[in-house]
Design a protein around this motif. Structure first.
Motif, PDB file in Angstrom:
ATOM      1  N   GLU A  88       0.864  -1.172   0.000  1.00 51.46           N
ATOM      2  CA  GLU A  88       0.000   0.000   0.000  1.00 51.46           C
ATOM      3  C   GLU A  88       0.907   1.231   0.000  1.00 51.46           C
ATOM      4  OE1 GLU A  88      -3.673   1.769   2.591  1.00 51.46           O
ATOM      5  OE2 GLU A  88      -2.833  -0.190   3.116  1.00 51.46           O
ATOM      6  N   ILE A  89       0.685   2.134  -0.923  1.00 57.17           N
ATOM      7  CA  ILE A  89       1.593   3.281  -1.061  1.00 57.17           C
ATOM      8  C   ILE A  89       0.852   4.561  -0.696  1.00 57.17           C
ATOM      9  CG2 ILE A  89       3.002   4.603  -2.684  1.00 57.17           C
ATOM     10  CD1 ILE A  89       3.237   1.878  -4.272  1.00 57.17           C
ATOM     11  N   LYS A  90       1.388   5.281   0.274  1.00 57.86           N
ATOM     12  CA  LYS A  90       0.739   6.507   0.736  1.00 57.86           C
ATOM     13  C   LYS A  90       1.655   7.699   0.510  1.00 57.86           C
ATOM     14  CE  LYS A  90      -1.878   3.933   4.084  1.00 57.86           C
ATOM     15  NZ  LYS A  90      -1.848   3.378   5.437  1.00 57.86           N
ATOM     16  N   GLY A  91       1.063   8.761   0.013  1.00 55.97           N
ATOM     17  CA  GLY A  91       1.866   9.942  -0.321  1.00 55.97           C
ATOM     18  C   GLY A  91       1.763  11.029   0.735  1.00 55.97           C
ATOM     19  N   HIS A  92       2.875  11.664   1.019  1.00 54.51           N
ATOM     20  CA  HIS A  92       2.910  12.757   2.003  1.00 54.51           C
ATOM     21  C   HIS A  92       3.693  13.913   1.422  1.00 54.51           C
ATOM     22  CE1 HIS A  92       2.536   8.914   4.048  1.00 54.51           C
ATOM     23  NE2 HIS A  92       1.836   9.548   4.974  1.00 54.51           N
ATOM     24  N   ILE A  93       3.030  15.050   1.303  1.00 59.35           N
ATOM     25  CA  ILE A  93       3.739  16.225   0.800  1.00 59.35           C
ATOM     26  C   ILE A  93       4.214  16.998   2.020  1.00 59.35           C
ATOM     27  CG2 ILE A  93       3.475  18.378  -0.488  1.00 59.35           C
ATOM     28  CD1 ILE A  93       1.245  16.728  -2.091  1.00 59.35           C
ATOM     29  N   ILE A 105       4.206  10.879  11.057  1.00 57.64           N
ATOM     30  CA  ILE A 105       3.772  10.278   9.793  1.00 57.64           C
ATOM     31  C   ILE A 105       3.662   8.758   9.947  1.00 57.64           C
ATOM     32  CG2 ILE A 105       4.565   9.739   7.437  1.00 57.64           C
ATOM     33  CD1 ILE A 105       5.570  12.648   7.277  1.00 57.64           C
ATOM     34  N   VAL A 106       4.641   8.174  10.634  1.00 52.88           N
ATOM     35  CA  VAL A 106       4.632   6.722  10.801  1.00 52.88           C
ATOM     36  C   VAL A 106       3.515   6.298  11.755  1.00 52.88           C
ATOM     37  CG1 VAL A 106       5.953   4.723  11.600  1.00 52.88           C
ATOM     38  CG2 VAL A 106       7.083   6.532  10.276  1.00 52.88           C
ATOM     39  N   LYS A 107       3.359   7.066  12.851  1.00 50.45           N
ATOM     40  CA  LYS A 107       2.357   6.671  13.853  1.00 50.45           C
ATOM     41  C   LYS A 107       0.943   6.930  13.365  1.00 50.45           C
ATOM     42  CE  LYS A 107       5.436   6.881  17.766  1.00 50.45           C
ATOM     43  NZ  LYS A 107       6.060   7.746  18.765  1.00 50.45           N
ATOM     44  N   ASP A 108       0.791   7.975  12.608  1.00 51.33           N
ATOM     45  CA  ASP A 108      -0.542   8.391  12.177  1.00 51.33           C
ATOM     46  C   ASP A 108      -0.721   7.993  10.711  1.00 51.33           C
ATOM     47  OD1 ASP A 108      -2.935   9.791  11.772  1.00 51.33           O
ATOM     48  OD2 ASP A 108      -1.876  11.648  11.320  1.00 51.33           O
ATOM     49  N   ARG A 109      -0.683   6.677  10.441  1.00 54.26           N
ATOM     50  CA  ARG A 109      -0.718   6.223   9.043  1.00 54.26           C
ATOM     51  C   ARG A 109      -2.153   6.091   8.576  1.00 54.26           C
ATOM     52  NH1 ARG A 109       2.285   2.606  11.633  1.00 54.26           N
ATOM     53  NH2 ARG A 109       1.042   0.825  10.998  1.00 54.26           N
ATOM     54  N   ARG A 110      -2.813   7.237   8.464  1.00 56.89           N
ATOM     55  CA  ARG A 110      -4.189   7.184   7.988  1.00 56.89           C
ATOM     56  C   ARG A 110      -4.198   6.653   6.571  1.00 56.89           C
ATOM     57  NH1 ARG A 110      -6.461  12.823   8.134  1.00 56.89           N
ATOM     58  NH2 ARG A 110      -4.303  13.439   8.176  1.00 56.89           N
ATOM     59  N   ALA A 111      -5.245   5.893   6.269  1.00 56.88           N
ATOM     60  CA  ALA A 111      -5.371   5.448   4.887  1.00 56.88           C
ATOM     61  C   ALA A 111      -5.725   6.682   4.069  1.00 56.88           C
ATOM     62  CB  ALA A 111      -6.456   4.400   4.772  1.00 56.88           C
ATOM     63  N   VAL A 112      -4.831   7.088   3.186  1.00 53.50           N
ATOM     64  CA  VAL A 112      -5.098   8.305   2.429  1.00 53.50           C
ATOM     65  C   VAL A 112      -5.516   7.998   0.997  1.00 53.50           C
ATOM     66  CG1 VAL A 112      -3.764   9.929   3.787  1.00 53.50           C
ATOM     67  CG2 VAL A 112      -2.638   8.559   2.020  1.00 53.50           C
ATOM     68  N   GLY A 113      -5.481   6.725   0.656  1.00 48.79           N
ATOM     69  CA  GLY A 113      -5.932   6.337  -0.678  1.00 48.79           C
ATOM     70  C   GLY A 113      -5.104   7.010  -1.752  1.00 48.79           C
ATOM     71  N   ARG A 114      -5.762   7.433  -2.812  1.00 48.72           N
ATOM     72  CA  ARG A 114      -5.041   8.014  -3.954  1.00 48.72           C
ATOM     73  C   ARG A 114      -4.670   9.476  -3.710  1.00 48.72           C
ATOM     74  NH1 ARG A 114      -2.735   4.879  -7.820  1.00 48.72           N
ATOM     75  NH2 ARG A 114      -2.737   3.236  -6.312  1.00 48.72           N
ATOM     76  N   VAL A 157       1.241  17.376   4.797  1.00 46.97           N
ATOM     77  CA  VAL A 157       1.490  17.104   6.209  1.00 46.97           C
ATOM     78  C   VAL A 157       1.688  18.407   6.983  1.00 46.97           C
ATOM     79  CG1 VAL A 157       3.116  16.007   7.811  1.00 46.97           C
ATOM     80  CG2 VAL A 157       2.472  14.861   5.686  1.00 46.97           C
ATOM     81  N   ASP A 158       1.147  18.438   8.201  1.00 47.58           N
ATOM     82  CA  ASP A 158       1.332  19.579   9.110  1.00 47.58           C
ATOM     83  C   ASP A 158       0.792  20.888   8.559  1.00 47.58           C
ATOM     84  OD1 ASP A 158       2.435  18.003  11.017  1.00 47.58           O
ATOM     85  OD2 ASP A 158       4.527  18.614  10.653  1.00 47.58           O
TER      86      ASP A 158
END
Ligand SMILES: Cc1ncc(C[n+]2csc(CCOP(=O)(O)OP(=O)(O)O)c2C)c(N)n1
Ligand code: SF4
Ligand code: SF4
Ligand code: SF4
Ligand SMILES: [Mg+2]
Lengths: 389, 305, 86
Positions: free
Chosen positions: A346-351, A367-376, A381-382
């Motif tokens: 599962e690949i999650k993107g964070h800007i 980011i690691v602890k709060d790994r919400r499923a962000v889908g596409r 962040v922040d």
């Protein structure tokens, strides 16, 4: 080998000097400026025997090194942000004519709004220009990249320009102890450039002809093949560098605690150091987290990324640049690397960290602890909600 | 055939002044040169892969960077101790020189590169289908300065490129015309023997864009000079040192009427007033550069008395 | 022909392109009144006019586009333009 405490820009300039460029052309822009100032001083001191051209713009800087490289010279330029975008048209011309120019890009955000701090929107925006793009994680690697860049660019199987990217301020203006190689060692690693074709009345060839519908595509395809093929040479050069100088910070990619990792962070540039520290803390807590550092963004190391991530359950990509409405660019490309594969994490993107927005260990831990499923939809962040509405 | 360094088989239009200009320039310069060129007609008609009309080393990169590419070539030759190998000639059209490439040209002139920059002035963007440039003459009908009920054509006068080059302190600046091939070639040779940045602007009729008879390319170019509309001169170290004198200036109508780009001035009422303005431009040039030969000047002053 | 380094072109290869096929008119070098001034060789935009011998000039039909400049500029009208027969 001498270890010296110095500014990142100075370290880069010292290595460029060791590479004996014939022609340097650059134009001031924060945070690149210190590099070109250092080189100007070296030329003024007579330590560096190069033609230093005080151009009137980055557009001219790129054009000057284009002309010089086509004449058979070893050439260097450096820029950031607006300067890089002003060069854009020339970047395509340099790669299209297959000229092994080396550039340092001190990564910075792009206007508007004007912002001089670090992200990677500049170099990522010119990812299609046909240049090899390498990203440094710290000052040592940024300086080591420069000499490797020339070796790769001028390799007879490559003959392509290389952009050595380093995060602005974080790497250009910080001070760290740096190991610098000696001139003889540099000369042995990087012999003089010997082009097969160059501008000379002895063989009055035409560069930059017009290719029509009958041949343009083949020229472009050759560029694509050369860029893909350069992956092998990038690895060879990193290995040879390691053999000679004992330092290796990855070739196409590098990894950290990835073997048994269920969660893998993927990133480029100086944030890698922060991520490593965060991983040490998380591992101590028992979280199986690892890191994939993308050192080479062009050619895009699809297979290496596949192999490195195949065991992971979750992949958290950190992007310092994005394509508005589409998402983080690295995320998009990592996702594409798994297209059609049976097993994909599962690949999650964070800007993150745009325009110098602080990113510390906390940012990574969250980011690691709060790994919400962000889908596409990639996540900024922040964000400060108060500034948004 | 005669030996040339710019060869037949190029795809310029019938009677193209720019093709003639380029051939005269490189033939005069000889084989030991490296040339650059901006995007434009010359580049397109001379270097369609896999063919090239150039027998000298040639590089084309973009529309606006010919002068910067040439700067890079010049410093590269110097840096590698190869400066004896070749002289550097940068080329561009009027658009690539006076408009979009002006900044790179300014840098090249200011930094004092040992380069001869040749501007082929056909007075519009021809490669893209005849749009106005900063060197398009007053009232010329182009696709972006069209003649229409509310317009006489191009509203601006030619940018004074030689003066701009002179302001940079370039040691040698000259204008020339394909109408006077020997003069043009002598200027190329002279320029190449002067160290530093040189600017040469060559008037090159474009039968397609000027809507003139291809056979009359030389005639038209000559009339531009004989009317005073295109002064031919040399400037050395900032001073005009030589001008091509005119024995009896021709009225500008003789020049204008051969070209479709000025045809509207003869058709629509009020055109005479516009032609008068163009005549004034010619008269100003004649005064400013002292174009009248002694006999012509004497005649004029006698008429006045 | 292979594309080399993005599209290098070999020098002086345009000669393979026979622009003579464009011609609607063709010059006739009369070789009667010629005064050997060479004007025709100088002004031809194709550079395809050459001297055969004393006071005898001609053009290379492979390249001549028939623009008529040589005929226009010959000071003694020793060149005529005629319709090209196709
Ligand atoms: C950056 C850029 N803008 C526009 C163009 C399109 N363009 C190509 S050539 C040209 C005009 C050339 O005019 P000039 O320099 O006068 O040369 P000429 O064709 O008239 O000889 C233009 C507008 C381009 N190639 N690059
Ligand atoms: S458009 Fe004009 S300049 Fe261009 S090739 Fe034709 S005649 Fe020459
Ligand atoms: S007609 Fe034109 S192309 Fe033919 S020889 Fe005469 S000048 Fe040259
Ligand atoms: S221009 Fe006429 S007179 Fe002069 S050389 Fe040619 S043919 Fe002879
Ligand atoms: Mg033009």
């Amino acid at each position: 080998m001498v270890r010296t405490f110095m500014e990142g820009s100075k370290a880069v300039a010292e290595v460029i000097k060791l590479c004996r460029p014939n022609v340097i052309a650059a134009y001031p822009i924060t945070p690149q400026t210190h590099i070109s100032e250092e080189l100007a001083q070296m030329v003024a001191n007579g330590e560096l025997k190069a033609e230093y051209v005080t151009v009137e713009s980055e557009f001219a800087a790129a054009s000057v090194v284009l002309g010089a490289s086509a004449t058979g010279a070893r050439t260097y330029t450096a820029t950031s942000s607006q300067g890089l975008l002003l060069m854009t048209e020339v970047l395509f011309s340099i790669s299209g004519m297959r000229l092994p120019v080396v550039m340092t890009c001190a990564n910075r955000a792009v206007s508007s709004p004007i912002n001089i701090w670090n992200d990677q929107q500049d170099s990522i925006s010119v990812r299609d220009a046909g240049w090899i793009q390498l990203y440094a994680e710290d000052i040592q690697e940024a300086s080591d990249l420069q000499i490797q860049a020339f070796r790769i660019a001028e390799h007879p199987e490559v003959i392509l320009p290389v952009m050595a990217c380093m995060d602005g301020f974080i790497l250009t203006h910080a001070y760290e102890p740096v190991d610098l190689i000696e001139q003889e060692e540099a000369d042995a690693f990087l012999p003089p450039y010997q082009p097969q074709y160059y501008l000379t009345p002895k063989n009055p060839i035409t560069f930059g002809a017009m290719l029509g519908p009958e041949s343009y595509m083949e020229s472009r395809c050759q560029l694509d093949r050369a860029l893909r093929g350069s992956a092998k040479i990038i690895e060879e050069v990193a290995q040879e560098f390691k053999k000679r100088f004992g330092r290796f910070q990855g070739a196409l990619i590098d990894t950290y605690f990835i073997e048994d990792a269920e969660i893998v962070l993927v990133a480029m540039g100086s944030v890698i150091s922060t991520i490593k520290e965060a991983i040490d803390l998380l591992r101590a807590e028992g979280t199986k987290v690892g890191l994939l550092k993308v050192r080479c963004f062009r050619p895009f190391p699809r297979e290496a990324i596949n192999r490195a991530l195949v065991g992971a359950k979750e992949v958290l990509v950190l992007d310092r640049a994005f394509s508005p409405s589409s998402g983080g660019v690295l995320t998009t490309e990592v996702r594409a690397a798994f297209q059609g594969m049976e097993r994909a994490p599962e690949i999650k993107g964070h800007i993150v960290g745009l325009g110098g927005r602080e990113m510390n260990i906390e940012t990574i831990l969250n980011i690691v602890k709060d790994r919400r499923a962000v889908g596409r939809e990639d996540r900024f962040v922040d964000l400060k909600e108060a500034l948004l509405s | 055939m005669e030996k040339h360094l710019f060869l037949a088989g190029h795809t310029a239009c019938y009677g193209c002044g720019e093709a003639l200009g380029a051939r005269l320039v490189v033939d005069a310069a000889g084989p030991n040169i490296i040339t650059t060129d901006a995007t434009g007609c010359l580049e397109v008609f001379s270097s369609r892969w896999p063919q090239s009309a150039w027998a000298v080393p040639f590089i084309h990169s973009l529309f606006e960077n010919s002068a910067a590419v040439a700067s890079g070539i010049e410093v590269a030759l110097r840096a590698m101790g190869r400066q004896e190998e070749a002289k550097v000639i940068a080329q561009g059209g009027d658009g690539g020189t006076a408009d979009i490439g002006l900044q790179c040209l300014s840098g090249m002139l200011e930094r004092g590169h040992d380069v001869l920059y040749v501007c082929y002035d056909n007075e519009a963007y021809m490669n893209t289908g005849v749009q106005r440039s900063g060197l398009t003459p007053y009232d010329s009908d182009t696709r972006t300065s069209p003649f229409g009920r509310a317009s006489w054509g191009n509203r601006y006068r030619k940018k004074d490129m030689p003066a701009i080059a002179a302001a940079h302190g370039a040691p040698y600046i000259a204008t020339a015309s394909v109408a006077y091939p020997k003069d043009l070639q002598a200027k190329v040779k002279k320029a190449l023997n002067i160290v530093g940045p040189k600017y040469l602007q060559v008037h090159v009729p474009c039968p397609l864009g000027w809507k003139s008879d291809p056979a009359l390319t030389i005639k038209v170019a000559k009339l531009a000079v004989e009317t005073g509309l295109y002064p031919i001169f040399e400037m050395e170290n900032g001073v005009v040192t030589k001008v091509r004198k005119i024995s009896s200036p021709k009225p500008v109508t003789e020049y204008l009427k051969l070209q479709g780009r000025f045809a509207h001035l003869f058709k629509k009422s009020g055109g005479e007033e516009e032609i008068k303005k163009i005549q004034q431009i010619a008269d100003e040039n004649i005064r400013k550069y002292g174009l009248l030969s002694e006999t012509a000047a004497a005649k004029v002053s006698a008429e006045k008395e | 022909m292979k594309v080399i380094l993005g599209g290098l072109a070999q020098p002086a290869t345009s000669l393979a392109n026979n622009t003579g096929t464009w011609r609607n008119f063709r010059p006739v070098y009369l070789q009667k009144a010629c005064i050997d001034c060479k004007m025709c060789t100088i002004v031809c935009p194709e550079g395809c006019v050459y001297r055969v011998s004393e006071k005898k000039f001609t053009f290379n039909a492979n390249y001549c586009k028939g623009c008529g400049m040589c005929a226009e500029e010959c000071p003694v009208d020793d060149i005529e333009m005629i319709m090209e027969e196709k």
